[in-house]
Motif scaffolding. Structure first.
Motif, PDB file in Angstrom:
ATOM      1  N   LEU A 369       1.072  -0.588  -0.183  1.00  0.00           N
ATOM      2  CA  LEU A 369       0.191  -0.191   0.243  1.00  0.00           C
ATOM      3  C   LEU A 369       0.811   0.705   0.072  1.00  0.00           C
ATOM      4  O   LEU A 369       0.777   2.214  -0.670  1.00  0.00           O
ATOM      5  N   MET A 370       1.782   1.474   0.746  1.00  0.00           N
ATOM      6  CA  MET A 370       3.219   3.052   0.520  1.00  0.00           C
ATOM      7  C   MET A 370       3.591   2.576  -0.354  1.00  0.00           C
ATOM      8  O   MET A 370       3.975   3.757  -0.642  1.00  0.00           O
ATOM      9  N   TYR A 371       3.384   1.655  -1.571  1.00  0.00           N
ATOM     10  CA  TYR A 371       4.405   1.700  -2.087  1.00  0.00           C
ATOM     11  C   TYR A 371       3.775   1.576  -3.862  1.00  0.00           C
ATOM     12  O   TYR A 371       3.548   1.697  -4.506  1.00  0.00           O
ATOM     13  N   SER A 372       2.202   2.687  -3.143  1.00  0.00           N
ATOM     14  CA  SER A 372       1.898   2.621  -4.155  1.00  0.00           C
ATOM     15  C   SER A 372       1.588   4.163  -5.190  1.00  0.00           C
ATOM     16  O   SER A 372       0.927   4.986  -4.113  1.00  0.00           O
ATOM     17  N   PRO A 373       1.252   4.796  -6.314  1.00  0.00           N
ATOM     18  CA  PRO A 373       1.920   6.032  -6.369  1.00  0.00           C
ATOM     19  C   PRO A 373       0.093   6.895  -6.304  1.00  0.00           C
ATOM     20  O   PRO A 373       0.293   7.673  -5.874  1.00  0.00           O
ATOM     21  N   ARG A 374      -0.809   6.105  -5.847  1.00  0.00           N
ATOM     22  CA  ARG A 374      -1.690   6.154  -5.569  1.00  0.00           C
ATOM     23  C   ARG A 374      -1.923   6.335  -4.854  1.00  0.00           C
ATOM     24  O   ARG A 374      -3.031   7.477  -4.211  1.00  0.00           O
ATOM     25  N   VAL A 375      -1.804   5.680  -3.674  1.00  0.00           N
ATOM     26  CA  VAL A 375      -1.760   5.819  -1.756  1.00  0.00           C
ATOM     27  C   VAL A 375      -1.069   7.476  -2.078  1.00  0.00           C
ATOM     28  O   VAL A 375      -1.643   8.678  -1.074  1.00  0.00           O
ATOM     29  N   LEU A 376       0.270   7.436  -2.336  1.00  0.00           N
ATOM     30  CA  LEU A 376       1.247   9.065  -2.217  1.00  0.00           C
ATOM     31  C   LEU A 376       0.021  10.333  -2.575  1.00  0.00           C
ATOM     32  O   LEU A 376      -0.112  10.808  -2.178  1.00  0.00           O
ATOM     33  N   GLY A 399       5.282  -4.560  -4.809  1.00  0.00           N
ATOM     34  CA  GLY A 399       5.408  -3.552  -4.800  1.00  0.00           C
ATOM     35  C   GLY A 399       6.020  -2.778  -5.689  1.00  0.00           C
ATOM     36  O   GLY A 399       7.382  -3.178  -5.705  1.00  0.00           O
ATOM     37  N   GLY A 400       6.002  -1.723  -6.445  1.00  0.00           N
ATOM     38  CA  GLY A 400       6.676  -1.408  -7.642  1.00  0.00           C
ATOM     39  C   GLY A 400       6.549   0.470  -7.651  1.00  0.00           C
ATOM     40  O   GLY A 400       7.530   0.996  -8.721  1.00  0.00           O
ATOM     41  N   GLY A 401       6.046   0.758  -6.534  1.00  0.00           N
ATOM     42  CA  GLY A 401       5.675   1.959  -7.042  1.00  0.00           C
ATOM     43  C   GLY A 401       5.989   2.635  -8.681  1.00  0.00           C
ATOM     44  O   GLY A 401       6.119   3.104  -9.268  1.00  0.00           O
ATOM     45  N   GLY A 402       4.330   1.526  -8.751  1.00  0.00           N
ATOM     46  CA  GLY A 402       4.023   1.809  -9.869  1.00  0.00           C
ATOM     47  C   GLY A 402       4.437   0.889 -11.350  1.00  0.00           C
ATOM     48  O   GLY A 402       3.781   1.184 -12.843  1.00  0.00           O
ATOM     49  N   LYS A 403       5.284   0.723 -11.089  1.00  0.00           N
ATOM     50  CA  LYS A 403       5.494  -0.847 -12.246  1.00  0.00           C
ATOM     51  C   LYS A 403       6.740  -1.500 -11.800  1.00  0.00           C
ATOM     52  O   LYS A 403       6.550  -1.839 -10.450  1.00  0.00           O
ATOM     53  N   LEU A 404       6.487  -2.975 -12.705  1.00  0.00           N
ATOM     54  CA  LEU A 404       7.462  -3.950 -11.722  1.00  0.00           C
ATOM     55  C   LEU A 404       8.808  -3.811 -11.798  1.00  0.00           C
ATOM     56  O   LEU A 404       8.987  -3.040 -12.348  1.00  0.00           O
TER      57      LEU A 404
END
Length: 404
Positions: A369-376, A399-404
């Protein structure tokens, strides 16, 4: 509404419990043809649990496993010291370990990370480091952003591996950002076997951890000259922050509380917690045994615990605080995920958000969750409503901050 009240299918763990507890129903029909006896339904199980509750003031565990409000806390009771106000240091059936633990400041900084797994590996080698962009004690809030942001990690996590992705962007948006490690309890202090892992914090009694948060927030306010802070809490970080708001004076010091996958109404852990609570209600202390592994805070966060009951007694919110509550459908720790949602009480606002509503491609689970661009983007939008909320793919588990 806080959560869906439809009947839910029992998980595999609960179905095992149904079979085990069927013995109780079998005794009612003693002498009947075994072929005619049927396994109890979910509602029958809930009714049986309700009849066997140790605390008649508590609510039975039914459907989603929510115990509702109501407290079985007694002044001076519990597993530890310092609870003169009647805090419940151990949930029902809590029996292992002793109270104890402390908080600690971070030392040094880790690199930015877009992956929880990568950050977790970094923290194993450097368990006390801070996430980038945080803990500049010379930072002074601006007129545009007058309230510092305090990041509160979850169970078995730490300041770095929980917030290595979001901390720097929050700082870069013009906010003073602070964080620390709380609830550091070793095995002898009741932290559970997980506490032997480097960087595994948040294992101590949640009431103790809430006091540690109160002390830390006071330090932040003194250093920055701010009147209030905004809190971002993940998992237990949300529940312990609510404990701080309700019982440790935090209501007057917090403007926004943002929680992500928070155990606000406990968790069934996909049925395991509900099963353990059910068996405990029949007088067999299985949660005490489990506590040896998961620690005090793990047991306190299961559905129907004294802690959960007391936290939500009298309502989910406190006046004067704005709440943003985010849950993900892919959460495998806070289950069912909608137990995280809150109902607003007088003087409080609540924004409940299911992460996938309008953004099905975000597959974030509990840890990512805390590595999601949407959450940020939700965090930044809460702090500054002019900021847009993004919809971006985020992979499950890694988790990939929006990417694999």
């Amino acid at each position: 509404m806080r959560r869906n009240t439809r009947r839910r299918p029992l998980s595999a763990a609960v179905l095992v419990g149904v079979s085990l507890l069927a013995v109780g129903f079998g005794s009612v029909g003693a002498g009947a043809d075994p072929a005619e006896q049927q396994a109890p339904t979910a509602q029958q199980l809930a009714d049986l649990i309700g009849q066997g509750l140790k605390d008649p003031a508590a609510h039975p565990i039914a459907d989603t496993g929510s115990a509702g409000s109501g407290s079985s806390c007694n002044s001076g009771s519990g597993a530890g010291s310092g609870n003169g106000s009647g805090d419940c240091y151990g949930g029902s059936g809590s029996s292992s370990g002793s109270s104890g633990g402390h908080s600690s400041d971070t030392v040094g900084y880790g690199p930015p990370s877009t992956s929880f797994l990568a950050a977790f590996g970094q923290a194993l080698l450097n368990p006390n480091m801070a996430p980038p962009g945080s803990n500049d004690w010379n930072c002074k809030p601006t007129a545009e952003h007058p309230e510092p942001v305090v990041l509160i990690h979850g169970t078995w996590e730490n300041a770095y591996d929980n917030f290595a992705y979001v901390s720097q962007p929050i700082h870069d948006a013009g906010h003073c950002v602070f964080t620390f490690n709380y609830g550091r309890s070793n095995l002898l202090e009741g932290g559970g076997l997980g506490s032997v892992l480097p960087g595994a914090n948040g294992t101590g009694l949640i009431q103790d951890s809430a006091k540690q948060i109160a002390t830390f927030v006071d330090r932040v306010l003194a250093a920055t000259g701010a009147q209030k802070v905004n809190i971002v809490g993940h998992s237990q970080g949300g529940a312990v922050s609510r404990q701080y708001l309700k019982f440790e004076g935090g209501a007057s010091e917090v403007h926004h509380l943002m929680t992500f996958g928070a155990t606000n109404h406990g968790t069934t852990l996909d049925g395991i917690g509900a099963l353990g609570r059910a068996i405990n209600n029949f007088g067999i202390d299985v949660l005490g045994l489990i506590e040896i592994f998961v620690g005090h805070s793990g047991i306190q966060q299961t559905v129907g615990s004294d802690f959960v009951n007391q936290l939500n007694a009298g309502g989910d919110t406190v006046p004067g605080v704005d709440y943003t509550v985010v849950g993900t459908r892919y959460d495998e720790v806070t289950t069912p995920y909608d137990l995280t949602f809150l109902t607003p009480g007088p003087g409080a606002t609540v924004r409940n958000i299911t992460l996938q509503d309008g953004c099905e491609q975000d597959l974030s689970d509990h840890l990512t969750l805390m590595y999601s661009p949407r959450v940020l983007s939700i965090i930044l939008n809460t702090l500054d409503p002019g900021q847009p909320v993004q919809c971006t793919f985020n992979p499950w588990l890694v988790g990939g901050g929006g990417k694999l």
